[in-house]
Design an enzyme around this catalytic site. Structure first.
Site, mmCIF file in Angstrom:
data_model
loop_
_atom_site.group_PDB
_atom_site.id
_atom_site.type_symbol
_atom_site.label_atom_id
_atom_site.label_comp_id
_atom_site.label_asym_id
_atom_site.label_seq_id
_atom_site.Cartn_x
_atom_site.Cartn_y
_atom_site.Cartn_z
ATOM 1 N N PHE A 20 19.517 -9.579 -50.753
ATOM 2 C CA PHE A 20 19.657 -9.808 -52.195
ATOM 3 C C PHE A 20 18.338 -9.487 -52.935
ATOM 4 O O PHE A 20 18.265 -8.523 -53.712
ATOM 5 C CB PHE A 20 20.104 -11.270 -52.393
ATOM 6 C CG PHE A 20 19.899 -11.828 -53.752
ATOM 7 C CD1 PHE A 20 20.269 -11.113 -54.887
ATOM 8 C CD2 PHE A 20 19.349 -13.102 -53.922
ATOM 9 C CE1 PHE A 20 20.082 -11.653 -56.157
ATOM 10 C CE2 PHE A 20 19.158 -13.639 -55.176
ATOM 11 C CZ PHE A 20 19.512 -12.914 -56.297
ATOM 12 N N THR A 44 22.135 -10.450 -42.632
ATOM 13 C CA THR A 44 22.743 -11.001 -43.852
ATOM 14 C C THR A 44 22.681 -10.001 -45.019
ATOM 15 O O THR A 44 23.127 -10.315 -46.120
ATOM 16 C CB THR A 44 22.050 -12.318 -44.299
ATOM 17 O OG1 THR A 44 20.652 -12.053 -44.542
ATOM 18 C CG2 THR A 44 22.168 -13.405 -43.257
ATOM 19 N N LEU A 80 10.029 -10.204 -46.414
ATOM 20 C CA LEU A 80 11.122 -11.004 -46.966
ATOM 21 C C LEU A 80 12.210 -11.277 -45.937
ATOM 22 O O LEU A 80 13.163 -11.996 -46.230
ATOM 23 C CB LEU A 80 11.768 -10.280 -48.169
ATOM 24 C CG LEU A 80 11.092 -10.405 -49.529
ATOM 25 C CD1 LEU A 80 9.823 -9.583 -49.604
ATOM 26 C CD2 LEU A 80 12.029 -9.950 -50.644
ATOM 27 N N SER A 82 14.476 -12.801 -43.653
ATOM 28 C CA SER A 82 14.860 -14.127 -43.154
ATOM 29 C C SER A 82 16.173 -14.500 -43.811
ATOM 30 O O SER A 82 16.326 -14.294 -45.025
ATOM 31 C CB SER A 82 13.818 -15.189 -43.548
ATOM 32 O OG SER A 82 14.357 -16.490 -43.382
ATOM 33 N N TYR A 152 14.586 -23.553 -41.198
ATOM 34 C CA TYR A 152 14.128 -22.730 -42.330
ATOM 35 C C TYR A 152 12.821 -23.285 -42.890
ATOM 36 O O TYR A 152 11.805 -22.585 -42.948
ATOM 37 C CB TYR A 152 15.223 -22.725 -43.388
ATOM 38 C CG TYR A 152 14.961 -21.839 -44.585
ATOM 39 C CD1 TYR A 152 14.922 -20.448 -44.463
ATOM 40 C CD2 TYR A 152 14.792 -22.391 -45.856
ATOM 41 C CE1 TYR A 152 14.707 -19.635 -45.571
ATOM 42 C CE2 TYR A 152 14.591 -21.577 -46.972
ATOM 43 C CZ TYR A 152 14.549 -20.203 -46.824
ATOM 44 O OH TYR A 152 14.344 -19.400 -47.927
ATOM 45 N N TYR A 166 -4.552 -15.579 -40.956
ATOM 46 C CA TYR A 166 -4.962 -14.162 -40.925
ATOM 47 C C TYR A 166 -5.944 -13.861 -42.047
ATOM 48 O O TYR A 166 -6.863 -13.065 -41.885
ATOM 49 C CB TYR A 166 -3.726 -13.237 -41.013
ATOM 50 C CG TYR A 166 -3.262 -12.798 -39.649
ATOM 51 C CD1 TYR A 166 -2.771 -13.730 -38.739
ATOM 52 C CD2 TYR A 166 -3.343 -11.470 -39.246
ATOM 53 C CE1 TYR A 166 -2.366 -13.346 -37.471
ATOM 54 C CE2 TYR A 166 -2.938 -11.075 -37.970
ATOM 55 C CZ TYR A 166 -2.445 -12.015 -37.098
ATOM 56 O OH TYR A 166 -2.055 -11.629 -35.846
HETATM 57 P P1 NAD Z 1 19.177 -12.363 -47.963
HETATM 58 O O1 NAD Z 1 19.817 -13.044 -46.817
HETATM 59 O O2 NAD Z 1 20.049 -11.713 -48.968
HETATM 60 O O3 NAD Z 1 18.129 -11.276 -47.467
HETATM 61 C C1 NAD Z 1 17.403 -11.395 -46.282
HETATM 62 C C2 NAD Z 1 17.377 -10.041 -45.614
HETATM 63 O O4 NAD Z 1 16.591 -10.143 -44.407
HETATM 64 C C3 NAD Z 1 18.753 -9.542 -45.188
HETATM 65 O O5 NAD Z 1 18.926 -8.208 -45.578
HETATM 66 C C4 NAD Z 1 18.739 -9.683 -43.658
HETATM 67 O O6 NAD Z 1 19.592 -8.752 -43.029
HETATM 68 C C5 NAD Z 1 17.270 -9.455 -43.374
HETATM 69 N N1 NAD Z 1 16.827 -10.045 -42.102
HETATM 70 C C6 NAD Z 1 16.961 -11.329 -41.677
HETATM 71 N N2 NAD Z 1 16.419 -11.490 -40.457
HETATM 72 C C7 NAD Z 1 15.917 -10.273 -40.096
HETATM 73 C C8 NAD Z 1 15.239 -9.790 -38.950
HETATM 74 N N3 NAD Z 1 14.988 -10.572 -37.901
HETATM 75 N N4 NAD Z 1 14.861 -8.496 -38.933
HETATM 76 C C9 NAD Z 1 15.109 -7.667 -39.973
HETATM 77 N N5 NAD Z 1 15.774 -8.072 -41.095
HETATM 78 C C10 NAD Z 1 16.165 -9.354 -41.145
HETATM 79 O O7 NAD Z 1 18.225 -13.445 -48.662
HETATM 80 P P2 NAD Z 1 17.414 -13.396 -50.016
HETATM 81 O O8 NAD Z 1 17.957 -14.433 -50.903
HETATM 82 O O9 NAD Z 1 17.320 -11.998 -50.485
HETATM 83 O O10 NAD Z 1 15.995 -13.894 -49.521
HETATM 84 C C11 NAD Z 1 14.932 -12.989 -49.276
HETATM 85 C C12 NAD Z 1 13.664 -13.758 -48.995
HETATM 86 O O11 NAD Z 1 13.346 -14.614 -50.100
HETATM 87 C C13 NAD Z 1 13.777 -14.665 -47.767
HETATM 88 O O12 NAD Z 1 12.554 -14.629 -47.059
HETATM 89 C C14 NAD Z 1 13.998 -16.033 -48.360
HETATM 90 O O13 NAD Z 1 13.502 -17.045 -47.519
HETATM 91 C C15 NAD Z 1 13.208 -15.943 -49.670
HETATM 92 N N6 NAD Z 1 13.741 -16.888 -50.664
HETATM 93 C C16 NAD Z 1 14.892 -16.634 -51.338
HETATM 94 C C17 NAD Z 1 15.365 -17.551 -52.270
HETATM 95 C C18 NAD Z 1 16.615 -17.309 -53.080
HETATM 96 O O14 NAD Z 1 16.976 -18.157 -53.920
HETATM 97 N N7 NAD Z 1 17.315 -16.225 -52.925
HETATM 98 C C19 NAD Z 1 14.678 -18.755 -52.491
HETATM 99 C C20 NAD Z 1 13.530 -18.976 -51.742
HETATM 100 C C21 NAD Z 1 13.051 -18.034 -50.858
#
Ligand code: NAD
Ligand code: UDP
Length: 332
Positions: A20, A44, A80, A82, A152, A166
């Site tokens: 996302f 995801t 990003l 996760s 998480y 680091y």
């Molecule tokens: P998301 O699940 O849409 O995107 C995460 C992406 O990471 C996905 O495309 C997934 O396939 C990829 N991924 C996961 N594990 C992986 C791995 N081992 N190797 C390679 N790719 C991998 O989530 P998001 O909402 O886009 O979140 C992105 C980042 O922002 C994350 O780190 C999340 O913790 C952080 N975050 C998001 C929010 C939110 O509200 N959306 C809030 C706080 C933090």
């Protein structure tokens, strides 16, 4: 700006770039004239999120796990990758811990070897169920280390610790952004987060599932605002070595959110109260004074406007036209 006068082309690795937030960040970076390597294992994420840039010569998609060793010529790394929704990290708990521990190590090592700028996407979840509102970056949090959200919360805390280590050990230029609840197009309908759930339920004319009594609060940031903040954090020299909250300051209860979603969708639905998940934070609201000061950034999109901009995406996912709600089609 960190890289020269800001007009310089930079090679950026975005891990989790098919997700996302990552997909919007990749688009923004390509639009600004940078070269983008998007590394994702699609656990995801979806490649379709990258349709706008997939054929751009400045963009390359790499299907790989961030826990594997990475070797690329880059000037900056944005980590990003996760799973991010409670439903996703509930089913992918070990994978989540690995992406944030081993994956953080791999990306930090790459940044160290290439002397690249490093941005860690952390989360408001590092504050756990906060005892202080609003949350400032100096607050250490209130996290249950053995609860269902720990995979998480604690792995993100570990990622922050490793990133800071680091920086101390190797002088790596780092920035940690703590992202608060964000919403918008490219979220998966089924990711279990509250805005996709409510929008889908309202469009289908089904009861909106409110967990607990709905008095718990969140502060929701529209994706365009979030990407602007992340972009500035990645490039702004003043952000170097800092931890920055990024999010919207407008706090709203989950029950109020349910009514706002119904208003935006134009549907009156029932509310179905469901049990509150364990360790669900009671209140969440960022203090973004530091990001305002260092990045000159603040969100500009009010919730109703952001929800209206998100609606067409979810309609498309449900196979609906712009003016349609599914219930008027199937349940006249
Ligand atoms: P998301 O699940 O849409 O995107 C995460 C992406 O990471 C996905 O495309 C997934 O396939 C990829 N991924 C996961 N594990 C992986 C791995 N081992 N190797 C390679 N790719 C991998 O989530 P998001 O909402 O886009 O979140 C992105 C980042 O922002 C994350 O780190 C999340 O913790 C952080 N975050 C998001 C929010 C939110 O509200 N959306 C809030 C706080 C933090
Ligand atoms: N929530 C809810 N109904 C849903 C999904 C979530 O009431 O269908 C609540 C959830 O319990 C939490 C808030 O909405 O209090 C935000 O949940 P989300 O999963 O979006 O993100 P979180 O901030 O908990 O990571």
């Amino acid at each position: 700006m960190f890289f020269g006068d800001g007009g310089m082309e930079v090679r950026v690795l975005v891990t989790g770039g098919a997700g996302f937030i990552g997909s919007h960040l990749c688009v923004r970076l390509v639009q600004e004239g940078h070269t983008v390597y998007c590394l994702d294992n699609l656990c995801t994420g979806k490649v379709d999120n990258l349709n706008r840039i997939k054929d751009d010569p400045s963009f390359r998609f790499i299907l790989a796990d961030v826990c594997e060793e990475i070797n690329l010529e880059v000037d900056a790394v944005a980590h990003l990758a996760s799973p991010a929704s409670p439903v996703d990290y509930g089913r992918l708990s070990v994978e989540t811990m690995l992406a944030n521990s081993l994956g953080t190590y791999r990306t930090l090592e790459l940044a160290r070897k290439k002397r690249a700028r490093y941005l860690l996407a952390s989360t408001s979840e590092v504050y756990g169920d906060p005892l202080v509102v609003p949350q400032k970056e100096g607050y250490f949090g209130n996290v249950n280390p053995v609860g269902p959200r720990a995979c998480y919360d604690e792995s993100k805390r570990f990622a922050e610790a490793m990133t800071s280590t680091y920086r101390r050990l190797y002088g790596l230029p780092t920035v940690i952004v703590r992202i608060f609840n964000t919403y918008g197009p490219h979220m998966r309908l089924e990711d279990g987060r509250v805005i996709p759930n409510f929008l889908r339920q309202a469009m289908e004319g089904k009861p909106l599932t409110v967990y607990g009594d709905g008095t718990q609060t969140r502060s929701f940031c529209y994706i365009d605002d979030m990407v602007e903040g992340i972009y500035r954090a990645l490039f702004e020299e003043k952000a170097e070595g800092e931890v920055l909250n990024l999010g919207n300051e407008d706090e709203i209860s989950v029950l109020e959110l349910a009514h706002t979603v119904m208003e935006v969708v134009g549907k009156e639905c029932e509310i179905a109260f469901r049990p509150l998940p364990q360790d669900d934070p009671r209140r969440r609201r960022p203090d973004i004074g530091k990001a305002r000061r260092l990045l000159g950034w603040e969100p500009v999109t009010p919730l109703r406007e952001g929800l209206r901009s998100t609606l067409p995406w979810f309609k498309e996912q449900l196979g609906l036209g712009p003016g349609q709600n599914i219930s008027s089609e199937r349940n006249p």
